[in-house]
Design a protein around this motif. Structure first.
Motif, PDB file in Angstrom:
ATOM      1  N   ILE A  51      -0.651  -8.902  -1.431  1.00  0.00           N
ATOM      2  CA  ILE A  51       0.613  -8.241  -1.082  1.00  0.00           C
ATOM      3  C   ILE A  51       0.619  -6.824  -1.618  1.00  0.00           C
ATOM      4  N   LYS A  52       0.172  -6.645  -2.857  1.00  0.00           N
ATOM      5  CA  LYS A  52       0.130  -5.309  -3.474  1.00  0.00           C
ATOM      6  C   LYS A  52      -0.763  -4.366  -2.666  1.00  0.00           C
ATOM      7  N   ASN A  53      -1.929  -4.863  -2.261  1.00  0.00           N
ATOM      8  CA  ASN A  53      -2.861  -4.026  -1.496  1.00  0.00           C
ATOM      9  C   ASN A  53      -2.266  -3.614  -0.149  1.00  0.00           C
ATOM     10  N   ASN A  54      -1.664  -4.566   0.557  1.00  0.00           N
ATOM     11  CA  ASN A  54      -1.086  -4.244   1.858  1.00  0.00           C
ATOM     12  C   ASN A  54       0.119  -3.326   1.731  1.00  0.00           C
ATOM     13  N   LEU A  55       0.891  -3.505   0.659  1.00  0.00           N
ATOM     14  CA  LEU A  55       2.017  -2.597   0.409  1.00  0.00           C
ATOM     15  C   LEU A  55       1.509  -1.178   0.202  1.00  0.00           C
ATOM     16  N   GLU A  56       0.417  -1.054  -0.495  1.00  0.00           N
ATOM     17  CA  GLU A  56      -0.175   0.273  -0.729  1.00  0.00           C
ATOM     18  C   GLU A  56      -0.622   0.907   0.586  1.00  0.00           C
ATOM     19  N   PHE A  57      -1.215   0.099   1.471  1.00  0.00           N
ATOM     20  CA  PHE A  57      -1.626   0.614   2.788  1.00  0.00           C
ATOM     21  C   PHE A  57      -0.408   1.108   3.572  1.00  0.00           C
ATOM     22  N   ALA A  58       0.674   0.326   3.533  1.00  0.00           N
ATOM     23  CA  ALA A  58       1.887   0.708   4.255  1.00  0.00           C
ATOM     24  C   ALA A  58       2.488   1.976   3.660  1.00  0.00           C
ATOM     25  N   GLN A  59       2.484   2.085   2.341  1.00  0.00           N
ATOM     26  CA  GLN A  59       3.035   3.278   1.683  1.00  0.00           C
ATOM     27  C   GLN A  59       2.221   4.523   2.006  1.00  0.00           C
ATOM     28  N   ASN A  60       0.940   4.342   2.282  1.00  0.00           N
ATOM     29  CA  ASN A  60       0.091   5.479   2.653  1.00  0.00           C
ATOM     30  C   ASN A  60       0.477   6.066   4.011  1.00  0.00           C
TER      31      ASN A  60
END
Length: 257
Positions: free
Chosen positions: A98-107
């Motif tokens: 979840i943390k990794n995908n959230l980071e992708f979305a925030q990018n």
């Protein structure tokens, strides 16, 4: 007689209608599985509808929010992606995926916000604070205080010097840890009370210096940016960014987490 026949007919129609509704109604689990099936077929719009029906039914889980975020991410919808990843993370804080995908979305967001620097002590304190939740720190406090009480009783009634010395040290350490965990529990409680975050859903939102349209523009934010909500006044909400900037935004431009 005719009235009785009409009443019976209406009753039968009503029963058939209710039966039809019950047969067509899907449980949250069935809706979730249907959404997953549609997601696997790249039918992301329909998957989103089913995941949202799960949430509308009153059921929520990290998996539902996570899959809903993934479906929105596939459609390049920044704000719903970030919002639902954040919701998933709140329910499952230590999930790396979840943390990794959230980071992708925030990018995908436009606004580049640099958080205010933290001194070494504050960084250490925050790292320590996030080891447990509020309930976790409360449990640690109770355990430490019980250990302190038990150790002190054994020390008080102990007959040998070595025994008394050992349990005096144990009770002293337990008391210190108990007080520390109590302070962390109070801090966690304070954070919970003051922790109201939101995601900007408007493509572009003008942040005002005061809660009215005629006031001066302070800065501009774009969809997907996470903000902290400090205050509400009418249809406006005062927000703060991670870099310390503050201003007023129309409540319709954000969605509370």
């Amino acid at each position: 007689m005719k009235t009785m026949i009409r009443s019976s007919y209406r009753f039968v129609i009503l029963v058939l209608f209710m039966a039809s509704l019950s047969l067509n109604a899907q449980t949250p689990q069935q809706l979730f599985e249907t959404g997953n099936s549609q997601y696997a077929q790249n039918n992301f719009e329909e998957a989103i509808k089913n995941y949202e029906k799960v949430l509308d039914s009153g059921y929520e889980s990290a998996a539902v929010y996570y899959n809903l975020a993934n479906a929105n991410y596939k459609l390049n919808r920044i704000a719903p992606s970030v919002y639902n990843y954040e919701k998933a993370l709140a329910l499952k804080p230590n999930d790396k995926e979840i943390k990794n995908n959230l980071e992708f979305a925030q990018n995908m967001t436009i606004d580049a916000i640099t958080p205010l620097p933290e001194n070494t002590f504050k960084r250490w304190w925050n790292q320590l604070l996030h080891i447990f939740s509020l309930d976790g720190w409360a449990i640690v406090t109770v355990v430490c205080m019980l250990l302190f009480a038990l150790s002190f009783i054994i020390y008080y009634f102990g007959k040998t010097t070595a025994l008394k010395r050992g349990f005096f040290t144990t009770s002293f350490v337990a008391l210190g840890l108990g007080l520390l965990s109590l302070a962390l529990a109070f801090q966690a409680q304070s954070n919970e009370k003051n922790k109201q975050f939101a995601i900007v859903f408007s493509a572009e939102a003008e942040i005002k210096s005061e809660p009215n349209l005629a006031s001066e523009e302070a800065f501009v934010l774009h969809e997907g940016t996470k903000v902290r909500v400090l205050e509400t006044e009418g249809d406006w909400q005062m927000i703060r960014l991670a870099d310390g900037k503050e201003g007023w935004i129309p409540a319709t431009d954000i969605k509370i987490l």
